[in-house]
Design a protein around this motif. Structure first.
Motif, short mmCIF file in Angstrom:
data_model
loop_
_atom_site.label_atom_id
_atom_site.label_comp_id
_atom_site.label_asym_id
_atom_site.label_seq_id
_atom_site.Cartn_x
_atom_site.Cartn_y
_atom_site.Cartn_z
N GLU A 127 14.92 -49.23 1.83
CA GLU A 127 14.49 -48.72 0.51
C GLU A 127 13.12 -49.27 0.22
O GLU A 127 12.97 -50.24 0.55
CB GLU A 127 15.48 -49.40 -0.62
N ALA A 128 12.34 -48.42 -0.44
CA ALA A 128 10.96 -48.75 -0.98
C ALA A 128 10.14 -49.30 -0.01
O ALA A 128 9.56 -50.19 0.06
CB ALA A 128 11.05 -49.75 -2.30
N SER A 129 10.43 -48.64 1.08
CA SER A 129 9.55 -49.05 2.54
C SER A 129 8.18 -48.07 2.76
O SER A 129 7.33 -48.38 3.63
CB SER A 129 10.58 -49.20 3.52
N ILE A 130 8.18 -46.94 2.22
CA ILE A 130 7.20 -46.04 2.67
C ILE A 130 6.17 -45.96 1.63
O ILE A 130 6.44 -45.60 0.49
CB ILE A 130 7.82 -44.75 2.77
N SER A 131 4.87 -45.93 1.85
CA SER A 131 3.86 -45.87 1.11
C SER A 131 3.04 -44.70 0.72
O SER A 131 2.52 -44.38 -0.23
CB SER A 131 2.50 -46.66 1.68
N LYS A 132 3.31 -43.79 1.50
CA LYS A 132 2.83 -42.19 1.37
C LYS A 132 3.74 -41.49 2.39
O LYS A 132 4.24 -41.73 3.35
CB LYS A 132 1.37 -42.26 1.82
N ALA A 133 3.94 -40.12 1.74
CA ALA A 133 4.68 -39.14 2.48
C ALA A 133 3.87 -37.59 2.28
O ALA A 133 3.37 -37.55 1.53
CB ALA A 133 6.07 -39.04 1.99
N PHE A 134 4.10 -36.96 3.54
CA PHE A 134 3.45 -35.48 3.67
C PHE A 134 4.80 -34.51 3.74
O PHE A 134 5.48 -34.69 4.58
CB PHE A 134 2.40 -35.52 4.68
N LEU A 135 4.40 -33.50 3.26
CA LEU A 135 5.16 -32.38 3.34
C LEU A 135 4.37 -31.16 3.42
O LEU A 135 3.87 -30.64 2.56
CB LEU A 135 6.35 -32.08 2.38
N LEU A 136 3.79 -30.85 4.67
CA LEU A 136 2.72 -29.66 4.92
C LEU A 136 3.22 -28.39 5.42
O LEU A 136 3.72 -28.26 6.44
CB LEU A 136 1.84 -30.40 5.74
#
Length: 233
Positions: A127-136
């Motif tokens: 939980e709450a471990s990712i700083s940025k995400a991309f869906l392209l």
């Protein structure tokens, strides 16, 4: 020992194309295991033990790309940001093979690849471990009866919101107007704020953007890219 119950998950879309080049078959056989983020699949991790991202990336911030296609963007981000760790998820094995070739040429060491469904990755990300995400340029599933298959639905957005840190950025790029509509309707409902203040904010690519083959195809066919930026609340 009692294991969590494996959920029933339909998967839509291609897993493999007609053929792989000999070189790509070599990349898969020789390189993929070493670039795995860890035990993600239900067969390898039936207890759904969370990944140790600190051990995997040495305490770096971690970014996630959902469906990296041929890997142009994710390898660009990995090479441009050696101070972060990046996980790319892609079930289409031809795309995975293409990215592995790019990894060899770029000689990056901060990228890990999950050749499968991102929902399995969500299961084992803390939980709450990712700083940025991309869906392209996700699959648009253009028929109305297939819109429930799109990524921007609760089945995907709820676990995405769980693994993103407060204040983290979620980027969506698409050339499909109805996908823009659904994204703007659904993403804010799951704990995100749309960051646009004016039209240029969704018409102009991000400063570190690398145009992908999917975007180039859209431009050739006269479709307009949209760049949507959200902030996790």
């Amino acid at each position: 020992m009692t294991h969590p119950t494996r959920p029933h998950r339909n998967f839509y879309g291609r897993l493999k194309g007609k053929h792989l080049k000999k070189s790509q078959e070599g990349y898969l056989a020789e390189d993929l295991d070493a670039l795995s983020p860890g035990p993600v699949s239900w067969d390898d991790n039936p207890d759904r033990t969370p990944l140790d991202l600190d051990a995997l990336f040495g305490g770096k911030d971690v970014w996630l790309e959902v469906g990296f296609g041929g890997g142009e963007h994710v390898i660009h981000q990995a090479a441009s940001n050696p101070d972060v760790g990046i996980i790319g998820c892609e079930p289409y094995i031809n795309g995975v093979a293409m990215l592995l070739g790019k990894v060899r040429r770029a000689d990056v060491d901060n990228l890990r690849i999950h050749p499968g469904d991102v929902r399995d990755m969500f299961d084992v990300l803390p939980e709450a471990s990712i700083s940025k995400a991309f869906l392209l340029y996700p699959d648009p599933w253009p028929k109305a009866r297939h819109h429930r298959r799109r990524f921007v639905t609760p089945e995907h957005l709820e676990p995405l919101a769980r693994v993103l840190k407060p204040g983290s950025e979620f980027r969506v790029a698409t050339d499909i107007p109805d996908y823009v509509r659904q994204t703007l309707e659904e993403v804010p409902r799951h704990g995100f704020a749309w960051m646009a203040e004016g039209p240029e904010d969704w018409r102009t690519p991000w400063e570190d953007w690398l145009s992908t083959r999917y975007e180039q195809k859209a431009l050739r066919e006269g479709r307009t890219p949209h760049y949507l930026t959200f902030r996790k609340l």
